[in-house]
Each structure stands twice: as structure tokens, then as C-alpha cells.
Design a protein around this motif. Structure first.
Motif, PDB file in Angstrom:
ATOM      1  N   LEU A  34      13.477 -31.374  48.052  1.00 33.35           N
ATOM      2  CA  LEU A  34      12.849 -32.361  47.182  1.00 33.35           C
ATOM      3  C   LEU A  34      12.168 -33.462  48.004  1.00 33.35           C
ATOM      4  CD1 LEU A  34      15.517 -32.657  44.369  1.00 33.35           C
ATOM      5  CD2 LEU A  34      13.233 -31.658  44.180  1.00 33.35           C
ATOM      6  N   GLU A  35      12.777 -33.860  49.094  1.00 30.05           N
ATOM      7  CA  GLU A  35      12.148 -34.857  49.965  1.00 30.05           C
ATOM      8  C   GLU A  35      10.864 -34.303  50.566  1.00 30.05           C
ATOM      9  OE1 GLU A  35      14.873 -36.189  52.902  1.00 30.05           O
ATOM     10  OE2 GLU A  35      16.335 -36.988  51.463  1.00 30.05           O
ATOM     11  N   ALA A  36      10.913 -33.044  51.013  1.00 36.65           N
ATOM     12  CA  ALA A  36       9.720 -32.411  51.602  1.00 36.65           C
ATOM     13  C   ALA A  36       8.623 -32.258  50.553  1.00 36.65           C
ATOM     14  CB  ALA A  36      10.083 -31.052  52.196  1.00 36.65           C
ATOM     15  N   TYR A  37       9.017 -31.918  49.307  1.00 34.29           N
ATOM     16  CA  TYR A  37       8.028 -31.775  48.249  1.00 34.29           C
ATOM     17  C   TYR A  37       7.341 -33.101  47.940  1.00 34.29           C
ATOM     18  CZ  TYR A  37       5.929 -31.375  43.675  1.00 34.29           C
ATOM     19  OH  TYR A  37       5.039 -31.439  42.641  1.00 34.29           O
ATOM     20  N   GLU A  38       8.101 -34.194  47.891  1.00 31.45           N
ATOM     21  CA  GLU A  38       7.509 -35.505  47.624  1.00 31.45           C
ATOM     22  C   GLU A  38       6.478 -35.862  48.688  1.00 31.45           C
ATOM     23  OE1 GLU A  38       7.666 -37.698  45.045  1.00 31.45           O
ATOM     24  OE2 GLU A  38       8.636 -35.985  44.082  1.00 31.45           O
ATOM     25  N   ASN A  42       2.432 -36.226  47.743  1.00 37.14           N
ATOM     26  CA  ASN A  42       1.652 -37.428  48.027  1.00 37.14           C
ATOM     27  C   ASN A  42       0.422 -37.114  48.864  1.00 37.14           C
ATOM     28  OD1 ASN A  42       3.382 -39.122  46.607  1.00 37.14           O
ATOM     29  ND2 ASN A  42       4.720 -39.437  48.378  1.00 37.14           N
ATOM     30  N   LYS A  43       0.562 -36.142  49.754  1.00 36.45           N
ATOM     31  CA  LYS A  43      -0.581 -35.749  50.590  1.00 36.45           C
ATOM     32  C   LYS A  43      -1.642 -35.031  49.761  1.00 36.45           C
ATOM     33  CE  LYS A  43       0.293 -36.707  55.025  1.00 36.45           C
ATOM     34  NZ  LYS A  43      -0.676 -37.382  55.946  1.00 36.45           N
ATOM     35  N   VAL A  44      -1.220 -34.049  48.978  1.00 39.40           N
ATOM     36  CA  VAL A  44      -2.178 -33.208  48.260  1.00 39.40           C
ATOM     37  C   VAL A  44      -2.869 -33.973  47.138  1.00 39.40           C
ATOM     38  CG1 VAL A  44      -0.625 -32.250  46.505  1.00 39.40           C
ATOM     39  CG2 VAL A  44      -2.503 -30.858  47.376  1.00 39.40           C
ATOM     40  N   ALA A  45      -2.249 -35.039  46.642  1.00 34.52           N
ATOM     41  CA  ALA A  45      -2.841 -35.800  45.537  1.00 34.52           C
ATOM     42  C   ALA A  45      -4.197 -36.382  45.904  1.00 34.52           C
ATOM     43  CB  ALA A  45      -1.891 -36.921  45.102  1.00 34.52           C
ATOM     44  N   SER A  52      -3.891 -31.336  39.545  1.00 37.28           N
ATOM     45  CA  SER A  52      -2.514 -31.662  39.197  1.00 37.28           C
ATOM     46  C   SER A  52      -1.573 -30.643  39.805  1.00 37.28           C
ATOM     47  CB  SER A  52      -2.336 -31.670  37.668  1.00 37.28           C
ATOM     48  OG  SER A  52      -2.550 -30.369  37.147  1.00 37.28           O
ATOM     49  N   ASP A  53      -0.267 -30.984  39.777  1.00 40.04           N
ATOM     50  CA  ASP A  53       0.730 -30.011  40.195  1.00 40.04           C
ATOM     51  C   ASP A  53       2.024 -30.252  39.439  1.00 40.04           C
ATOM     52  OD1 ASP A  53       2.530 -31.780  41.990  1.00 40.04           O
ATOM     53  OD2 ASP A  53       0.537 -32.095  42.833  1.00 40.04           O
ATOM     54  N   GLN A  54       2.868 -29.232  39.417  1.00 41.80           N
ATOM     55  CA  GLN A  54       4.167 -29.311  38.764  1.00 41.80           C
ATOM     56  C   GLN A  54       5.215 -28.659  39.651  1.00 41.80           C
ATOM     57  OE1 GLN A  54       3.442 -27.265  35.000  1.00 41.80           O
ATOM     58  NE2 GLN A  54       3.513 -29.206  33.906  1.00 41.80           N
ATOM     59  N   LEU A  55       6.404 -29.234  39.636  1.00 45.52           N
ATOM     60  CA  LEU A  55       7.558 -28.649  40.316  1.00 45.52           C
ATOM     61  C   LEU A  55       8.554 -28.227  39.255  1.00 45.52           C
ATOM     62  CD1 LEU A  55       9.198 -28.051  42.908  1.00 45.52           C
ATOM     63  CD2 LEU A  55      10.108 -30.386  42.732  1.00 45.52           C
ATOM     64  N   VAL A  87      -0.805 -27.116  57.338  1.00 50.59           N
ATOM     65  CA  VAL A  87       0.256 -26.499  58.147  1.00 50.59           C
ATOM     66  C   VAL A  87       1.327 -27.522  58.485  1.00 50.59           C
ATOM     67  CG1 VAL A  87       0.781 -25.445  60.377  1.00 50.59           C
ATOM     68  CG2 VAL A  87      -1.230 -24.688  59.095  1.00 50.59           C
ATOM     69  N   GLU A  88       0.896 -28.709  58.909  1.00 49.69           N
ATOM     70  CA  GLU A  88       1.853 -29.745  59.286  1.00 49.69           C
ATOM     71  C   GLU A  88       2.549 -30.339  58.066  1.00 49.69           C
ATOM     72  OE1 GLU A  88       2.775 -30.317  62.327  1.00 49.69           O
ATOM     73  OE2 GLU A  88       1.383 -28.770  62.980  1.00 49.69           O
ATOM     74  N   THR A  89       1.848 -30.440  56.947  1.00 46.69           N
ATOM     75  CA  THR A  89       2.426 -31.036  55.736  1.00 46.69           C
ATOM     76  C   THR A  89       3.573 -30.200  55.182  1.00 46.69           C
ATOM     77  OG1 THR A  89       0.332 -32.103  55.154  1.00 46.69           O
ATOM     78  CG2 THR A  89       1.917 -31.793  53.382  1.00 46.69           C
ATOM     79  N   VAL A  90       3.419 -28.866  55.203  1.00 48.53           N
ATOM     80  CA  VAL A  90       4.446 -28.011  54.608  1.00 48.53           C
ATOM     81  C   VAL A  90       5.531 -27.615  55.614  1.00 48.53           C
ATOM     82  CG1 VAL A  90       2.803 -27.087  52.940  1.00 48.53           C
ATOM     83  CG2 VAL A  90       3.190 -25.850  55.067  1.00 48.53           C
TER      84      VAL A  90
END
Length: 373
Positions: A34-38, A42-45, A52-55, A87-90
Motif C-alpha cells: 500500500l505504501e508503494a502504491y501510494e 502520486n507519480k502517475v497522477a 484515473s486509477d483504482q486499487l 521502472v524506478e517508480t514501481v
């Protein structure tokens, strides 16, 4: 809504894109995930083209998660997912996830509260449904150390082909491997599940042996025994197919497969891929064109066009290069990195056309087709 039987794959139909990422997490990794997803969210926004995106979490199995995102069209998503920033974000997610599966879909129709069900002319929907040919196409590209090209070509041409049948629904159809200088491009065609086929190939002893054998010659270090190192290598090596078209006529005898390499002006790779895709659509409608089928692959400023043609390429250089028609040569010239192609001036002269064709035509290493089942 119409159907298109010739174009079985395209990132250039202008429709909105729905991306679905299925994830299976390790036990106890939810908080870290969940921390990695947040961080990723924030980056992809702020990425252009992202809507948009959904988890989502499974109500049946808490370790199974789903991330969906919507994009204005495929090109901005592909630019993002193929970038080093992505690559670095994920990367922080990798230690949380046991398995992933990514799927990309054009939005064909939709129902919303403020639109009637019959309203299929909504902007952003795919206008022509692709019939398809039941084949998934993908490629990998990487570079080897200068001076090692002949040794690498020998290794890649000499291994035994893996078993074609993956399972009851998936089968390897064709593998084509080419080189351009020290760059390797390996293209595969799969009937069925592409991911299952790629995993099947990676597990084959003969494939693992040749992959280990070329390791010392790679410009990008990798350790295939380390899942993170292997994941990063193949993520960076991915060369997605962005367009495939087949002529609407019976397949002629004596087709030959070629790969053409087009180094794009910095930041114009997607524009170049789109140009070539549109040119190949026009060629598919021309009964006299030597190009019967074409697949365009693109990542960053690397564009590769795989073509099945009748006769030799130099019999019709404009058709072979995808620049048939008035003004097309000049348009292509504006998208190519002049320093990389070694051609000065315009492409209207026969001499420059032949020089460009000679430069673009990649060295065939191996082209293997599975026997008909």
C-alpha cells in the motif's frame, strides 16, 4: 460500429485505454504494498494522458489485488510504462508481489448514467472493432558489447528450438531474430496466452543455456538467477508491438521476412511508429504492394518494422521502407535521427533511398516457425 479484419493490433486508433494489472502479494506484504502504491499513484497522477486509477482487493482472496487505470489513449500510457521513470517508480512493489499480469484494452463501448445505451458515438471509444488473427506479438531488444556481434549471432542461431506447444490453448508460432550492429531484436508470435508462452520459453533448458552463454557479452549486466535482476533486464528490453496489419488478399507464395531499424529523433519514436503504421495500412489496400504484412514495434526512440514481402527489398525501396507516395520520404526524413542513419540530404534520390534501405535492413540471425498442428 464497423469491424476491421486487416488491423489486428493497434495503439493508434485514438480510443481510450483501460489498463488492468493483476497482482498476487506475498503473505504479510500488504502494508508495504500500500505504501508503494501510494508512491506510484502520486507519480502517475501527473503523467500526461492519465485519467484515473483504482486499487481493488479481492473479497475471496485477500492476497489478490487489482489496479485499473484509464488513459486518454494508448500512446501516452506506452510512453510512461516504457520509461526509466516508471521502472524506478514501481521498483518498491517488486518485493511485495509474487506474481503479476498486465492487460491493456481499448474502450469499445460504455454505459454511464447521463448517456443513453444507444449512444456509441461517444468521443474516445474505438470506432472499428478489430477482428484479429488469434496471434499475440511481442519483441525484446538489447545491445551487446561491440566486437562480440558475430559470437552472439552464432550463439543465438545455434540453440535447439523449445517445444512449440505450451498447453492446451497456447502455442509458439514463430520466432524471428535479427541484429543491427550490436543491437539484437527477437520477435515472437504466439497463439494463445503470450505471458504463458514467454514463461514456458524461459524455463526451457536449451533457452536458459544460451541466455547464460550470452551474458558475458551484454552491455547491460544481468543475473538470471536473481529475480529482481532478471525482471529489470526484461522490463527494459521489452519492445512492444504497437501495430499489425495484413493485406486483405490471399497470402502469396515465397514471402520473405525482413526487419528494418528506424532510429527516431529524440522524443519522436511514437510519432515515427504511427507514421509507419499508417503507411502500412495504405500498403495493405494496394494489390501491387510487395508488403503483405507488417508489425511495428516501438520503445522510446527505437522503432523496428517487421515486414513479410514478396521479392527483394531493393526492387521497390519506397514500399520496403514504408514511404510510398508523394511527400512521404520527406516526412520520414524529419522523424529519423540523421546522425544515426548516415544519410545526408533528402530521401528522394535513388542513391539516398538505397543507402537508407541498406542501413535499415537488419541482419537475419534465425527465423523459426513451428510445424502446423
Amino acid at each position: 460500429m464497423t469491424t476491421s479484419g486487416r488491423i489486428s493490433q493497434s495503439a493508434f486508433d485514438g480510443s481510450r485505454l483501460r489498463v488492468i494489472l493483476l497482482l498476487d502479494l506475498y503473505e504479510g506484504a500488504q502494508e508495504q504494498f500500500l505504501e508503494a502504491y501510494e508512491h506510484m499513484r502520486n507519480k502517475v497522477a501527473s503523467v500526461p494522458g492519465h485519467i484515473s486509477d483504482q486499487l481493488c482487493q479481492s473479497i475471496e482472496n485477500p492476497s489478490q489485488w487489482l489496479i485499473t487505470s484509464e488513459w486518454e489513449s494508448a500512446p501516452p500510457f506506452l510512453a510512461w510504462v516504457n520509461s526509466e521513470e516508471h521502472v524506478e517508480t514501481v521498483r518498491p512493489m517488486h518485493s511485495c508481489v509474487r506474481d503479476t499480469r498486465s492487460m491493456r484494452y481499448s474502450v469499445v463501448r460504455e454505459t454511464t448514467p447521463d448517456r443513453p445505451l444507444s449512444d456509441t458515438a461517444t468521443a474516445g471509444l474505438q470506432s472499428a472493432v478489430r477482428v484479429g488473427d488469434g496471434v499475440a506479438r511481442h519483441a525484446l531488444t538489447f545491445t551487446v558489447k561491440p566486437g562480440s556481434e558475430s559470437k552472439v549471432a552464432e550463439l543465438l542461431a545455434g540453440y535447439e528450438s523449445p517445444k512449440a506447444q505450451v498447453d492446451d490453448t497456447t502455442r509458439l508460432r514463430r520466432t524471428s531474430l535479427f541484429m543491427h550492429g550490436n543491437r539484437v531484436v527477437r520477435a515472437v508470435e504466439v497463439e494463445g496466452d503470450l505471458l504463458a508462452a514467454l514463461r514456458h520459453v524461459a524455463r526451457q533448458p536449451e533457452v536458459r543455456a544460451v541466455e547464460e552463454a550470452i551474458n558475458p557479452y551484454l552491455e547491460q549486466d544481468r543475473d538470471l538467477t536473481d529475480p529482481e535482476s532478471a525482471r529489470l533486464f526484461f522490463t527494459r528490453a521489452a519492445l512492444p508491438a504497437v501495430h499489425h496489419v495484413t493485406a486483405g488478399r490471399p497470402e502469396p507464395e515465397g514471402l520473405r521476412r525482413h526487419a528494418l531499424y528506424y532510429p527516431a529523433v529524440r522524443g519522436r519514436g511514437m510519432d515515427l511508429a504511427r507514421f509507419l503504421a499508417h503507411q502500412d495500412e495504405a500498403a495493405a489496400d494496394d494489390p501491387d504492394s510487395p508488403v503483405y504484412a507488417s508489425t511495428v514495434f516501438q520503445r522510446d526512440d527505437i522503432v523496428v518494422r517487421l515486414v513479410d514481402v514478396t521479392g527483394d527489398l531493393d526492387l521497390d525501396p519506397p514500399a520496403a521502407l514504408g514511404i510510398k507516395g508523394p511527400g512521404r520520404a520527406a516526412e520520414l526524413r524529419g522523424l529519423l535521427d540523421g546522425a544515426a542513419i548516415g544519410v545526408e540530404g533528402d530521401l528522394d534520390s535513388e542513391r539516398n533511398l538505397n543507402r537508407l534501405l541498406s542501413h535499415a535492413d537488419m541482419l537475419p540471425v534465425t527465423d523459426r516457425s513451428a510445424a502446423a498442428s
